[in-house]
Design an enzyme around this catalytic site. Structure first.
Site, PDB file in Angstrom:
ATOM      1  N   ASP A 276     -36.602   4.435  53.644  1.00  0.00           N
ATOM      2  CA  ASP A 276     -37.299   3.179  53.409  1.00  0.00           C
ATOM      3  C   ASP A 276     -36.298   2.249  52.702  1.00  0.00           C
ATOM      4  O   ASP A 276     -35.238   2.687  52.228  1.00  0.00           O
ATOM      5  CB  ASP A 276     -38.586   3.375  52.587  1.00  0.00           C
ATOM      6  CG  ASP A 276     -39.566   2.212  52.828  1.00  0.00           C
ATOM      7  OD1 ASP A 276     -39.124   1.110  53.232  1.00  0.00           O
ATOM      8  OD2 ASP A 276     -40.780   2.396  52.605  1.00  0.00           O
TER       9      ASP A 276
HETATM   10  C1  BGC Z   1     -41.746  -0.876  53.617  1.00  0.00           C
HETATM   11  C2  BGC Z   1     -41.482  -0.386  55.025  1.00  0.00           C
HETATM   12  C3  BGC Z   1     -40.784  -1.453  55.830  1.00  0.00           C
HETATM   13  C4  BGC Z   1     -39.496  -1.852  55.111  1.00  0.00           C
HETATM   14  C5  BGC Z   1     -38.675  -2.905  55.833  1.00  0.00           C
HETATM   15  C6  BGC Z   1     -40.508  -1.470  52.972  1.00  0.00           C
HETATM   16  O1  BGC Z   1     -40.837  -2.146  51.812  1.00  0.00           O
HETATM   17  O2  BGC Z   1     -42.245   0.172  52.836  1.00  0.00           O
HETATM   18  O3  BGC Z   1     -42.694  -0.030  55.636  1.00  0.00           O
HETATM   19  O4  BGC Z   1     -40.515  -1.007  57.123  1.00  0.00           O
HETATM   20  O5  BGC Z   1     -39.840  -2.360  53.830  1.00  0.00           O
HETATM   21  O6  BGC Z   1     -39.331  -4.115  55.844  1.00  0.00           O
END
Ligand code: BGC
Length: 744
Positions: A276
């Site tokens: 993540d």
């Molecule tokens: C989220 C993810 C997301 C990523 C990129 C993170 O804060 O938890 O689900 O894909 O950001 O935007």
């Protein structure tokens, strides 16, 4: 459109007999008669990959293991290896983000279809809709020339307060996996990778950056992992996103147990583990423990853990080049698989087409849930109606963008008010009043979702002028419809909600409007449970809509006016009070530095049913404009061995005046079990269209291994022999027929 559903004519029940005859290899290998099967990552390109890796410098290899922009990881131009191009997300393909910061890139060709949020998709209880969703978004992703969609998000809804409840599917592991697999297959049928997130045990936003989640092994296996396991084994997802939080003391992007042991060794995952964004905390440990690509939020990309620090570690001999090659090869395999390495005839895709908007419409129309309909208040009978009051900020609020987290830039978002204008004859006068305002206490807004803060975050006092306008509109109209609920500023990633209370003074507004016009229909636009008990008691008609995509307003109007007969069913339990739900009743949310999932396997309806707590609306609940009768419930045999499949059939008769779709839900129960079990568990479902006056036969297949529990002593899925009751109902609390079977 390539539709590669594989219809298996016979159930393949692969059972590995071990010491005990009722131990099964794994619960979710089970294939049903009609299945969705993804394509395996093959060894077809391995020789070519070896050749490429042999030519790469250490720096080039490591360049592939971390973000080199906000949504790409590095390629090697001189060898023809492109960057791996990613895009969010769960509501559709997110607009292009700048390479080195979060601001939009400002392109004009990145308008996309806004699809109903995952909670809505789950509410359709229709696996074909999940395939359609995946396939349609997959085409949009290709039109944007991307390789990987950061979706689906399939964490279990553990608490009704979860800020991402709308982005997730359900509280139930069976419904979760049955929807997740076709979504992954549909997406990947378009030469792109699904990135299934957030692996795993990421069920709250509060303290997500550091909270250490403790879950006992049986609960982990039975509740939190099944959908991930099926997405990998059946859907053949090419990638998985590691979560922010810790699990049993170790961050999930460097969690040896989850990434190496469970995901790769047990499940045979061959794809890519992506972190993540900014969820990585170490260099050598992350790499050794299974992470392949580190992504993140703006800082210099060479400062990432898997960038210069990894080069230094490799040079110092702390990590072998063979280890690095292993990760690089995984990425290359998936790139070849989706034809990103110059493969011919890669899907070109298309974006924001009328066909895709219609896909969004179909899903939205099946997602709307009718919660209450006294005196046939719905569908609206227009003969007696000359004017309709449309009340509420949510009548015009747009949700494609908003809050923290991934949305969609779209040219089409039909709001509830637009939908009514599109569908109502022009002779009917619409009296619109905003009613309540979305207002926050600016000093305290940062505390949104700080569930320990007592300070006011939303302004819940109604504006007197707005209230008067709403009351006047309701008084002067034949019917009133209030669009209430929340929105994507209020329900948002990165914070959980602090209570189930409707914000912005809506409850008072609804009550006052109902006082002056009893013919008021209440429509909730929201992605997660709210405390609506009093409203339920006061109104005749209550409808649940969602963040329901580009065509949400049209779909909703079609339901209200009877063109669509509602067939959505709740994918989670709506509690009467917060303290009735398991994580809260056990005082185990949100924890502090550690959160212990004290309710164990009793998540969602499993808790309510076992502890005999009355919900406001049960899991699987949803009404129709018609009625159905279930009859002739039977199984093909009386007794079964563990490697067999139980075939349950019944007839569903439409006993009302309009055609409609019903979801037959099958719950299994073993009341004499020697182990602790939930009172009942969903083990099958089928949505069926039945024309008025007609009957349809519904057949549900349950591989006996679906009845297994996870035995922590033997570390095996085990089917307890003896009697099982299979309950067939139209919700978890409306069981209409039961059949008993014996497992030998
Ligand atoms: C989220 C993810 C997301 C990523 C990129 C993170 O804060 O938890 O689900 O894909 O950001 O935007």
């Amino acid at each position: 459109m390539k539709n590669k559903l594989i219809y298996l004519s016979v159930a393949i029940a692969f059972v590995a007999f071990t010491s005990c005859k009722n131990e099964v290899s794994a619960q979710s290998d089970s294939n049903e008669t009609k299945g969705y099967e993804g394509k395996e990552i093959t060894a077809e390109f391995d020789a070519e990959i070896d050749k490429l890796v042999a030519q790469m410098t250490l720096e080039e290899k490591i360049g592939m293991l971390h973000g080199n922009s906000m949504f790409t990881s590095g390629g090697v131009k001189r060898l023809g290896i492109p960057e791996l191009k990613m895009a969010d997300g769960p509501l559709g393909v997110r607009e292009e983000i700048s390479r080195d910061n979060w601001s939009p890139a400002g392109l004009t060709n990145d308008f996309a279809t806004y699809y109903p949020a995952a909670g809505a998709l789950a509410a359709t209880w229709n696996t074909e809709m999940a395939y359609t969703f995946g396939n349609s978004v997959g085409q949009e992703l290709r039109a944007r020339d991307k390789d990987m969609l950061l979706s689906p998000a399939i964490n279990i809804v553990r608490t009704p307060l979860g800020g991402r409840t709308y982005e997730y599917l359900t509280e139930d592991p069976f419904l979760n996996k049955k929807m997740a697999v076709p979504m992954v297959v549909g997406l990947q049928d378009n030469d792109v990778m699904a990135c299934v997130k957030h692996f795993a045990a990421n069920n709250q936003e509060t303290n997500r950056d550091f909270v250490d989640v403790q879950i006992d092994e049986r609960t982990l296996r039975e509740i939190y992992l099944p959908a991930f396991e099926s997405a990998v084994k059946e859907g053949k997802a090419y990638s998985i996103m590691g979560a922010y939080n810790k699990f049993r003391g170790e961050y999930l992007c460097e969690n040896d147990y989850m990434l190496n042991k469970v995901l790769r060794d047990e499940w045979g995952f061959k794809g890519i583990v992506v972190s993540d964004w900014a969820a990585v905390h170490s260099t050598v440990k992350s790499l050794n423990n299974g992470l392949d690509i580190e992504m993140g939020t703006p800082k210099k990309f060479n400062e990432f853990f898997l960038a210069d620090k990894l080069i230094a570690a490799a040079k110092a001999g702390e990590v072998s080049e063979a280890e690095i090659d292993k990760h690089v090869k995984r990425i290359l395999r998936s790139l070849f698989q989706v034809k990103a390495m110059g493969g011919k005839d890669r899907v070109k895709g298309s974006i924001a087409t009328e066909a895709h908007y219609q896909d969004a419409y179909k899903i939205a129309a099946e997602a709307v849930v009718l919660l209450k309909n006294e005196n046939n208040a719905l569908p609206l009978k227009l003969e007696d109606v000359k004017s309709i009051a449309v009340i509420g900020n949510n009548a015009t609020k747009k949700n494609a963008l908003g809050g923290f987290g991934a949305g969609v830039k779209t040219k089409r978002e039909v709001t509830p008010l637009d939908g009514l204008k599109n569908r109502l004859p022009s002779s009917i006068k619409i009296n619109y009043a905003e009613g309540y305002l979305e207002r926050y206490d600016e000093k305290n807004k940062g505390n949104l979702g700080n569930i320990t803060s007592n300070g006011p975050v939303t302004i819940d006092k109604l504006d007197p002028a707005k209230l008067k306008e709403a009351i006047d509109a309701a008084k002067n109209s034949d019917v009133a419809i209030i669009f209430a609920g929340s929105n994507r500023d209020y329900e948002t990633e990165s914070s959980d909600r602090s209570s189930l209370k409707l914000p912005f003074g809506q409850e008072e507004l609804i009550k006052k409007v109902l006082e002056v016009n009893p013919k008021t229909i209440v429509v909730m636009v929201a992605g997660a449970p709210f405390d609506i008990e009093e409203i339920k008691n006061k109104t005749n008609a209550l409808v649940w809509s969602w963040f329901n995509g580009s065509e949400g307003g049209n779909a909703l109007a079609d339901v209200l006016l009877g063109k669509i007969n509602p067939s959505g069913k709740l994918p989670w339990t709506m509690p009467k009070k917060l303290m009735d739900s398991p994580a809260h009743a056990t005082n185990s949310f949100p924890g502090d530095r550690t959160v212990n999932y004290a309710e164990g396997i009793l998540v969602g309806y499993r808790w309510f049913d076992t502890k005999k707590v009355e919900p406001l609306y049960p899991f699987g609940y949803g009404l129709s404009y018609t009625t159905f009768a279930f009859d002739n419930a039977k199984t093909d045999k009386k007794s079964y061995t563990v490697d067999e499949t139980i075939t349950v059939s019944l007839t569903v008769k439409n006993t009302g005046k309009v055609d409609g779709k019903e979801v037959v839900q099958l719950y299994a129960s073993k009341s004499d079990s020697k182990i602790t079990r939930a009172a009942q568990e969903l083990k099958g479902f089928q949505k069926v269209l039945v024309k008025t006056g007609n009957s349809e036969t519904v057949t549900i297949k349950i591989p006996v291994k679906e009845l297994a529990y996870y035995n922590v002593e033997t570390k095996k899925w085990t089917v307890e022999p003896g009697n099982y009751t299979l309950k067939l109902g139209s919700s978890s609390r409306d069981i209409k027929k039961e059949v008993n079977v014996i497992v030998k």
